[in-house]
Write a protein that holds these residues in place. Sequence first.
Motif, PDB file in Angstrom:
ATOM      1  N   ALA A  45       0.857  -1.183   0.000  1.00 55.02           N
ATOM      2  CA  ALA A  45       0.000   0.000   0.000  1.00 55.02           C
ATOM      3  C   ALA A  45       0.893   1.232   0.000  1.00 55.02           C
ATOM      4  CB  ALA A  45      -0.907  -0.003   1.225  1.00 55.02           C
ATOM      5  N   GLN A  46       0.533   2.229  -0.841  1.00 54.32           N
ATOM      6  CA  GLN A  46       1.432   3.378  -0.965  1.00 54.32           C
ATOM      7  C   GLN A  46       0.659   4.623  -1.346  1.00 54.32           C
ATOM      8  OE1 GLN A  46       4.974   2.621  -3.205  1.00 54.32           O
ATOM      9  NE2 GLN A  46       5.645   4.756  -3.207  1.00 54.32           N
ATOM     10  N   VAL A  47       1.026   5.739  -0.712  1.00 55.55           N
ATOM     11  CA  VAL A  47       0.563   7.081  -1.066  1.00 55.55           C
ATOM     12  C   VAL A  47       1.788   7.977  -1.027  1.00 55.55           C
ATOM     13  CG1 VAL A  47      -0.902   9.034  -0.461  1.00 55.55           C
ATOM     14  CG2 VAL A  47      -1.741   6.706  -0.115  1.00 55.55           C
ATOM     15  N   GLY A  48       2.107   8.626  -2.123  1.00 56.05           N
ATOM     16  CA  GLY A  48       3.330   9.412  -2.176  1.00 56.05           C
ATOM     17  C   GLY A  48       4.518   8.517  -1.924  1.00 56.05           C
ATOM     18  N   SER A  49       5.382   8.914  -0.997  1.00 54.50           N
ATOM     19  CA  SER A  49       6.535   8.077  -0.651  1.00 54.50           C
ATOM     20  C   SER A  49       6.277   7.239   0.589  1.00 54.50           C
ATOM     21  CB  SER A  49       7.771   8.962  -0.427  1.00 54.50           C
ATOM     22  OG  SER A  49       7.530   9.879   0.635  1.00 54.50           O
ATOM     23  N   HIS A  50       5.082   7.350   1.166  1.00 54.87           N
ATOM     24  CA  HIS A  50       4.737   6.578   2.365  1.00 54.87           C
ATOM     25  C   HIS A  50       4.168   5.230   1.937  1.00 54.87           C
ATOM     26  CE1 HIS A  50       3.734   5.942   6.557  1.00 54.87           C
ATOM     27  NE2 HIS A  50       2.518   5.555   6.183  1.00 54.87           N
ATOM     28  N   ALA A  51       4.834   4.153   2.313  1.00 51.60           N
ATOM     29  CA  ALA A  51       4.437   2.822   1.868  1.00 51.60           C
ATOM     30  C   ALA A  51       4.475   1.838   3.024  1.00 51.60           C
ATOM     31  CB  ALA A  51       5.343   2.344   0.739  1.00 51.60           C
ATOM     32  N   VAL A  52       3.572   0.862   2.959  1.00 44.33           N
ATOM     33  CA  VAL A  52       3.524  -0.235   3.929  1.00 44.33           C
ATOM     34  C   VAL A  52       3.425  -1.533   3.148  1.00 44.33           C
ATOM     35  CG1 VAL A  52       2.267  -1.318   5.821  1.00 44.33           C
ATOM     36  CG2 VAL A  52       2.403   1.195   5.680  1.00 44.33           C
ATOM     37  N   THR A  53       4.358  -2.452   3.379  1.00 41.10           N
ATOM     38  CA  THR A  53       4.371  -3.739   2.689  1.00 41.10           C
ATOM     39  C   THR A  53       4.287  -4.855   3.731  1.00 41.10           C
ATOM     40  OG1 THR A  53       5.775  -2.812   0.962  1.00 41.10           O
ATOM     41  CG2 THR A  53       5.616  -5.208   1.064  1.00 41.10           C
ATOM     42  N   ALA A  54       3.410  -5.798   3.460  1.00 39.50           N
ATOM     43  CA  ALA A  54       3.271  -6.962   4.341  1.00 39.50           C
ATOM     44  C   ALA A  54       3.371  -8.225   3.491  1.00 39.50           C
ATOM     45  CB  ALA A  54       1.934  -6.920   5.077  1.00 39.50           C
ATOM     46  N   VAL A  55       4.232  -9.155   3.902  1.00 41.53           N
ATOM     47  CA  VAL A  55       4.400 -10.439   3.223  1.00 41.53           C
ATOM     48  C   VAL A  55       4.082 -11.540   4.236  1.00 41.53           C
ATOM     49  CG1 VAL A  55       5.974 -11.923   1.941  1.00 41.53           C
ATOM     50  CG2 VAL A  55       6.212  -9.425   1.781  1.00 41.53           C
ATOM     51  N   THR A  56       3.194 -12.420   3.856  1.00 46.53           N
ATOM     52  CA  THR A  56       2.812 -13.505   4.766  1.00 46.53           C
ATOM     53  C   THR A  56       3.089 -14.856   4.113  1.00 46.53           C
ATOM     54  OG1 THR A  56       0.521 -13.440   3.968  1.00 46.53           O
ATOM     55  CG2 THR A  56       1.036 -12.136   5.920  1.00 46.53           C
ATOM     56  N   ARG A  57       3.613 -15.734   4.912  1.00 48.88           N
ATOM     57  CA  ARG A  57       3.866 -17.135   4.510  1.00 48.88           C
ATOM     58  C   ARG A  57       2.905 -18.029   5.287  1.00 48.88           C
ATOM     59  NH1 ARG A  57       6.246 -21.593   6.676  1.00 48.88           N
ATOM     60  NH2 ARG A  57       7.431 -22.965   5.267  1.00 48.88           N
ATOM     61  N   ASP A  58       1.916 -18.562   4.563  1.00 47.91           N
ATOM     62  CA  ASP A  58       0.881 -19.391   5.183  1.00 47.91           C
ATOM     63  C   ASP A  58       0.250 -18.676   6.375  1.00 47.91           C
ATOM     64  OD1 ASP A  58       1.359 -21.413   3.351  1.00 47.91           O
ATOM     65  OD2 ASP A  58       2.867 -22.383   4.615  1.00 47.91           O
ATOM     66  N   GLY A  59      -0.048 -17.375   6.178  1.00 50.53           N
ATOM     67  CA  GLY A  59      -0.745 -16.590   7.181  1.00 50.53           C
ATOM     68  C   GLY A  59       0.140 -15.951   8.223  1.00 50.53           C
ATOM     69  N   ARG A  60       1.433 -16.217   8.222  1.00 55.62           N
ATOM     70  CA  ARG A  60       2.340 -15.643   9.209  1.00 55.62           C
ATOM     71  C   ARG A  60       3.279 -14.651   8.514  1.00 55.62           C
ATOM     72  NH1 ARG A  60       5.148 -19.594  13.414  1.00 55.62           N
ATOM     73  NH2 ARG A  60       2.903 -19.755  13.899  1.00 55.62           N
ATOM     74  N   GLU A  61       3.375 -13.420   9.078  1.00 54.10           N
ATOM     75  CA  GLU A  61       4.154 -12.365   8.422  1.00 54.10           C
ATOM     76  C   GLU A  61       5.646 -12.648   8.524  1.00 54.10           C
ATOM     77  OE1 GLU A  61       4.466  -7.452   8.323  1.00 54.10           O
ATOM     78  OE2 GLU A  61       2.799  -8.464   9.342  1.00 54.10           O
ATOM     79  N   ILE A  62       6.359 -12.414   7.405  1.00 54.39           N
ATOM     80  CA  ILE A  62       7.807 -12.556   7.358  1.00 54.39           C
ATOM     81  C   ILE A  62       8.417 -11.256   6.841  1.00 54.39           C
ATOM     82  CG2 ILE A  62       7.692 -15.057   6.987  1.00 54.39           C
ATOM     83  CD1 ILE A  62       8.294 -14.516   4.009  1.00 54.39           C
ATOM     84  N   THR A  63       9.710 -11.122   7.034  1.00 53.57           N
ATOM     85  CA  THR A  63      10.426  -9.924   6.588  1.00 53.57           C
ATOM     86  C   THR A  63      11.058 -10.181   5.223  1.00 53.57           C
ATOM     87  OG1 THR A  63      10.907  -9.279   8.860  1.00 53.57           O
ATOM     88  CG2 THR A  63      12.273  -8.299   7.127  1.00 53.57           C
ATOM     89  N   VAL A  64      10.790  -9.259   4.299  1.00 51.52           N
ATOM     90  CA  VAL A  64      11.366  -9.340   2.947  1.00 51.52           C
ATOM     91  C   VAL A  64      11.983  -7.984   2.615  1.00 51.52           C
ATOM     92  CG1 VAL A  64      10.927  -9.751   0.501  1.00 51.52           C
ATOM     93  CG2 VAL A  64       9.661 -11.060   2.232  1.00 51.52           C
ATOM     94  N   GLU A  65      13.228  -7.964   2.237  1.00 57.45           N
ATOM     95  CA  GLU A  65      13.927  -6.729   1.876  1.00 57.45           C
ATOM     96  C   GLU A  65      13.938  -6.535   0.365  1.00 57.45           C
ATOM     97  OE1 GLU A  65      14.979  -4.682   4.100  1.00 57.45           O
ATOM     98  OE2 GLU A  65      14.847  -5.926   5.910  1.00 57.45           O
ATOM     99  N   GLY A  66      13.966  -5.260  -0.044  1.00 53.68           N
ATOM    100  CA  GLY A  66      14.200  -4.952  -1.461  1.00 53.68           C
ATOM    101  C   GLY A  66      12.978  -4.805  -2.329  1.00 53.68           C
ATOM    102  N   THR A  67      11.772  -4.782  -1.751  1.00 53.35           N
ATOM    103  CA  THR A  67      10.572  -4.701  -2.594  1.00 53.35           C
ATOM    104  C   THR A  67      10.142  -3.261  -2.893  1.00 53.35           C
ATOM    105  OG1 THR A  67       9.094  -4.802  -0.681  1.00 53.35           O
ATOM    106  CG2 THR A  67       9.731  -6.902  -1.709  1.00 53.35           C
ATOM    107  N   ALA A  68      10.665  -2.293  -2.143  1.00 51.82           N
ATOM    108  CA  ALA A  68      10.198  -0.910  -2.293  1.00 51.82           C
ATOM    109  C   ALA A  68      10.453  -0.372  -3.697  1.00 51.82           C
ATOM    110  CB  ALA A  68      10.865  -0.019  -1.247  1.00 51.82           C
ATOM    111  N   GLU A  69      11.658  -0.574  -4.218  1.00 48.91           N
ATOM    112  CA  GLU A  69      11.995  -0.016  -5.546  1.00 48.91           C
ATOM    113  C   GLU A  69      11.167  -0.639  -6.662  1.00 48.91           C
ATOM    114  OE1 GLU A  69      13.720   0.473  -9.380  1.00 48.91           O
ATOM    115  OE2 GLU A  69      13.766  -1.422  -8.263  1.00 48.91           O
ATOM    116  N   PRO A  70      11.031  -1.969  -6.747  1.00 47.11           N
ATOM    117  CA  PRO A  70      10.210  -2.505  -7.828  1.00 47.11           C
ATOM    118  C   PRO A  70       8.735  -2.129  -7.719  1.00 47.11           C
ATOM    119  CG  PRO A  70      11.023  -4.270  -6.413  1.00 47.11           C
ATOM    120  CD  PRO A  70      11.756  -3.042  -6.037  1.00 47.11           C
ATOM    121  N   PHE A  71       8.189  -2.037  -6.498  1.00 40.09           N
ATOM    122  CA  PHE A  71       6.803  -1.605  -6.362  1.00 40.09           C
ATOM    123  C   PHE A  71       6.638  -0.161  -6.820  1.00 40.09           C
ATOM    124  CE2 PHE A  71       5.491  -5.105  -3.322  1.00 40.09           C
ATOM    125  CZ  PHE A  71       4.406  -5.527  -4.089  1.00 40.09           C
ATOM    126  N   GLN A  72       7.575   0.715  -6.454  1.00 38.14           N
ATOM    127  CA  GLN A  72       7.518   2.102  -6.908  1.00 38.14           C
ATOM    128  C   GLN A  72       7.551   2.169  -8.429  1.00 38.14           C
ATOM    129  OE1 GLN A  72       6.942   4.990  -5.572  1.00 38.14           O
ATOM    130  NE2 GLN A  72       7.473   6.257  -7.343  1.00 38.14           N
TER     131      GLN A  72
END
Length: 300
Positions: A45-72
Motif C-alpha cells: 500500500a502506498q501514497v506518495g513516498s509513504h508505503a507499507v508492505t506486508a508479506v505472509t507465509r501461510d498466514g504468518r508475516e515474514i520480513t522481505v527486503e528490497g521490494t520498495a523499488e520494484p513496487f515504486q
Amino acid sequence: MSERTRRNRNWRSRNDEAHARLMEIGDLARAAAAPGWSRLAVRHAQVGSHAVTAVTRDGREITVEGTAEPFQRVRELSYRDGAGTWFICELEFSPGGRGYTGRVDSSAQPFEDVPPPAALAELTVFPRKEPPGWLLAALPTAAPLGLPTAYGDRYDRWYDHFGDRRPPAPSPITGELAYRPTTTMTARAFGHDQEHGRCLIYLTEQADGPDAEHLLVTSYQEGYRVARQDMRGTGEGVRSITLGGTTLRLELTLEAADLLETETVFEVRLDLPPETLGELRTVLPGMLRSVTQAPELIGF
C-alpha cells in the motif's frame, strides 16, 4: 534490482517491464520464505513516498527486503494521465510454479492514517482529475496547491529558436548571490578583418581557444560595438580608449560597464609582439574615427 532484472532490460512495453518487476518481487518473497510453504501473499500500500508492505507465509508475516523499488516502479509504469495510479497491490504466489495472481486498486484508502505530506506528494507526482475524497481530506490545510506558473517561459522560448541550446539555470532561491565584474584580461592574440564595409578587430587570450576570454570591436557605417564573452556588449557608452605601452584601457559609463559585465575601467594587458602592437595602433583608430559618438582615442 535483482540480477535477473539487470540482465533482461530490453522490454518492449511498460507492461513487459511491470510484469518483470512483479516477478522480481516474487523472487524476493520466495527467497525470504522458508521451504515448505503453500501460500505466499504480498500486500503493498502506498501514497506518495509513504508505503507499507506486508508479506505472509501461510498466514504468518515474514520480513522481505528490497521490494520498495520494484513496487515504486510498477506504480510509475501503471500511471494513466489524469487517472493516477494504484494505491494497493495484492499478489499471491503458489509453490511449484512461476505464476502469480493478484489485484490492484486505484480508489480505496490503503491505510487508516495518510500523512498530509504523502497526500500532497501523491497528487504532485501522479496528478489525477478526480482524487478520492479520503486523499483530498488528507491534504495539508496550510499548503495550497498552486496553479502552474511559467514566469520565465519567454526566455526558454527564445533559446528554443536557436536549436538545442539550454537556457542558463535560474537564480537560486536559497544560498548566496554573487556578481563580480571583470577588471582586466590578458590578450596574447590579435586579429582584424574588413568585408563589405564592416570592420572587426579581436583580442583574445589564445588564438585557438573558443572559450577563451576575448574583446571584440566592430564598426559598420556610423555605428560601433564593443563586446566580450557570448557577444554581450554595447554600441554606446565607451567614453575613451587609451593605448599606453602594453595596456589598452577602456573607460565606460555605468550602463556600458554593466552590459559588458566589467567595472567602469577595463584594462587589456597586451602580451603581443611589437609589430602586432603597431598594427593595433593603426587599425583601431581607422575603424572608429568615422563613427558617430566615437570614443575618445588617446595614445594612438
